[in-house]
Scaffold this motif. Structure first.
Motif, short mmCIF file in Angstrom:
data_model
loop_
_atom_site.label_atom_id
_atom_site.label_comp_id
_atom_site.label_asym_id
_atom_site.label_seq_id
_atom_site.Cartn_x
_atom_site.Cartn_y
_atom_site.Cartn_z
N ASN A 159 -0.24 6.04 3.18
CA ASN A 159 -0.80 4.82 3.73
C ASN A 159 0.12 3.61 3.52
O ASN A 159 -0.27 2.65 2.87
CB ASN A 159 -2.17 4.54 3.11
CG ASN A 159 -3.07 5.73 3.20
OD1 ASN A 159 -3.41 6.33 2.21
ND2 ASN A 159 -3.47 6.08 4.41
N HIS B 269 -6.75 4.86 -4.25
CA HIS B 269 -5.63 4.31 -3.49
C HIS B 269 -4.65 3.62 -4.44
O HIS B 269 -5.06 2.87 -5.32
CB HIS B 269 -6.16 3.32 -2.45
CG HIS B 269 -5.11 2.71 -1.61
ND1 HIS B 269 -4.38 3.44 -0.70
CD2 HIS B 269 -4.64 1.44 -1.54
CE1 HIS B 269 -3.53 2.63 -0.09
NE2 HIS B 269 -3.66 1.41 -0.58
N SER C 79 -10.45 -2.85 -7.67
CA SER C 79 -9.18 -2.27 -8.10
C SER C 79 -8.83 -2.76 -9.50
O SER C 79 -9.29 -3.81 -9.94
CB SER C 79 -8.06 -2.61 -7.12
OG SER C 79 -7.81 -4.00 -7.11
N ASN D 273 -3.84 3.70 8.19
CA ASN D 273 -5.07 4.14 7.53
C ASN D 273 -5.22 5.67 7.47
O ASN D 273 -4.37 6.42 7.93
CB ASN D 273 -6.29 3.46 8.15
CG ASN D 273 -6.64 3.95 9.54
OD1 ASN D 273 -6.37 5.08 9.93
ND2 ASN D 273 -7.26 3.08 10.32
N SER D 274 -6.34 6.09 6.93
CA SER D 274 -6.63 7.51 6.72
C SER D 274 -6.81 8.29 8.01
O SER D 274 -6.72 9.52 8.02
CB SER D 274 -7.88 7.67 5.86
OG SER D 274 -7.68 7.02 4.63
N VAL E 280 -12.20 7.55 -2.00
CA VAL E 280 -10.75 7.39 -1.94
C VAL E 280 -10.23 6.70 -3.20
O VAL E 280 -10.78 5.68 -3.62
CB VAL E 280 -10.33 6.55 -0.71
CG1 VAL E 280 -8.82 6.38 -0.66
CG2 VAL E 280 -10.84 7.18 0.57
N ASN F 47 -3.02 10.83 3.72
CA ASN F 47 -2.89 10.29 2.36
C ASN F 47 -1.66 9.42 2.19
O ASN F 47 -1.44 8.87 1.12
CB ASN F 47 -2.87 11.42 1.34
CG ASN F 47 -4.24 12.03 1.16
OD1 ASN F 47 -5.23 11.33 1.02
ND2 ASN F 47 -4.31 13.35 1.18
N HIS G 95 0.87 -1.17 0.00
CA HIS G 95 0.00 0.00 0.00
C HIS G 95 0.91 1.22 0.00
O HIS G 95 1.89 1.27 0.75
CB HIS G 95 -0.88 0.02 1.25
CG HIS G 95 -1.86 -1.11 1.29
ND1 HIS G 95 -2.98 -1.15 0.50
CD2 HIS G 95 -1.88 -2.26 2.02
CE1 HIS G 95 -3.64 -2.26 0.73
NE2 HIS G 95 -3.01 -2.95 1.66
N TYR H 124 -10.56 1.97 -5.89
CA TYR H 124 -11.54 3.00 -5.57
C TYR H 124 -12.34 2.52 -4.37
O TYR H 124 -12.92 1.43 -4.39
CB TYR H 124 -12.49 3.25 -6.76
CG TYR H 124 -13.63 4.16 -6.40
CD1 TYR H 124 -13.38 5.51 -6.18
CD2 TYR H 124 -14.91 3.69 -6.27
CE1 TYR H 124 -14.43 6.37 -5.83
CE2 TYR H 124 -15.96 4.53 -5.94
CZ TYR H 124 -15.70 5.87 -5.72
OH TYR H 124 -16.73 6.70 -5.38
N SER I 226 -2.95 7.46 -0.88
CA SER I 226 -4.35 7.66 -1.22
C SER I 226 -4.63 9.12 -1.53
O SER I 226 -3.87 10.01 -1.15
CB SER I 226 -5.24 7.25 -0.03
OG SER I 226 -5.13 5.89 0.24
N HIS I 227 -5.75 9.35 -2.20
CA HIS I 227 -6.27 10.70 -2.42
C HIS I 227 -7.73 10.68 -2.00
O HIS I 227 -8.52 9.87 -2.50
CB HIS I 227 -6.15 11.11 -3.89
CG HIS I 227 -6.82 12.41 -4.16
ND1 HIS I 227 -6.28 13.62 -3.76
CD2 HIS I 227 -8.00 12.69 -4.76
CE1 HIS I 227 -7.13 14.58 -4.11
NE2 HIS I 227 -8.14 14.05 -4.72
N HIS I 228 -8.10 11.55 -1.06
CA HIS I 228 -9.45 11.61 -0.52
C HIS I 228 -10.22 12.79 -1.12
O HIS I 228 -9.67 13.87 -1.26
CB HIS I 228 -9.41 11.79 1.00
CG HIS I 228 -8.80 10.62 1.71
ND1 HIS I 228 -7.45 10.39 1.75
CD2 HIS I 228 -9.37 9.62 2.40
CE1 HIS I 228 -7.21 9.30 2.44
NE2 HIS I 228 -8.36 8.80 2.84
#
Length: 135
Positions: free
Chosen positions: A44, A130, A101, A62-63, A128, A42, A29, A116, A32-34
């Motif tokens: 992760n 990811h 994904s 996590n976020s 999100v 972001n 991992h 997603y 991410s983009h929120h």
């Protein structure tokens, strides 16, 4: 590091080094983009293992800036994967996880994957995108 995190990392390492592990997938991992952005983390970092039969387990930051551990199953449909799992680290109980994904391409055995994760509740959370990288 908590007992649960150490146990999850150990289980991932043992599974990845098992005699038939060469057939599975190890992934990382990354970020991410929120949307909406709010104040979510972001970055992760984490690791996961997906067995050839679909069983999947992983751990990541996590976020909410907490450690999450998950275990479940991944269905493959060509470049599309759908992972269903139980995940910790967001509230005081295990939450359901449903993540579609897509693998983008493979170059020298490395495959970037975009996931997603839709927002579940209107008042909290966000949508999100990811990024993961698989070997």
């Amino acid at each position: 590091m908590s007992y649960l995190i150490r146990t999850a990392l150990l289980a991932l390492a043992v599974t990845a080094m098992a005699p038939n592990a060469q057939a599975g997938t190890i992934g990382f991992h990354v970020a991410s983009h929120h949307a909406p952005a709010k104040n979510y983390n972001n970055s992760n970092p984490g690791i996961y293992y997906r067995h050839t039969e679909g069983w999947t387990a992983g751990v990541y930051r996590n976020s909410l800036r907490k450690t999450s551990v998950y275990a479940g199953y991944t269905w493959k449909f060509g470049v599309l994967d759908v992972t269903t799992a139980g995940v910790t680290g967001y509230f005081d109980k295990v939450q359901p996880l449903l993540v579609p994904s897509i693998s983008l391409f493979t170059y020298q055995g490395i495959t970037p994957r975009i996931a997603y994760i839709p927002r579940v509740e209107k008042k909290i959370g966000s949508h999100v995108l990811h990024l993961m990288v698989e070997y």
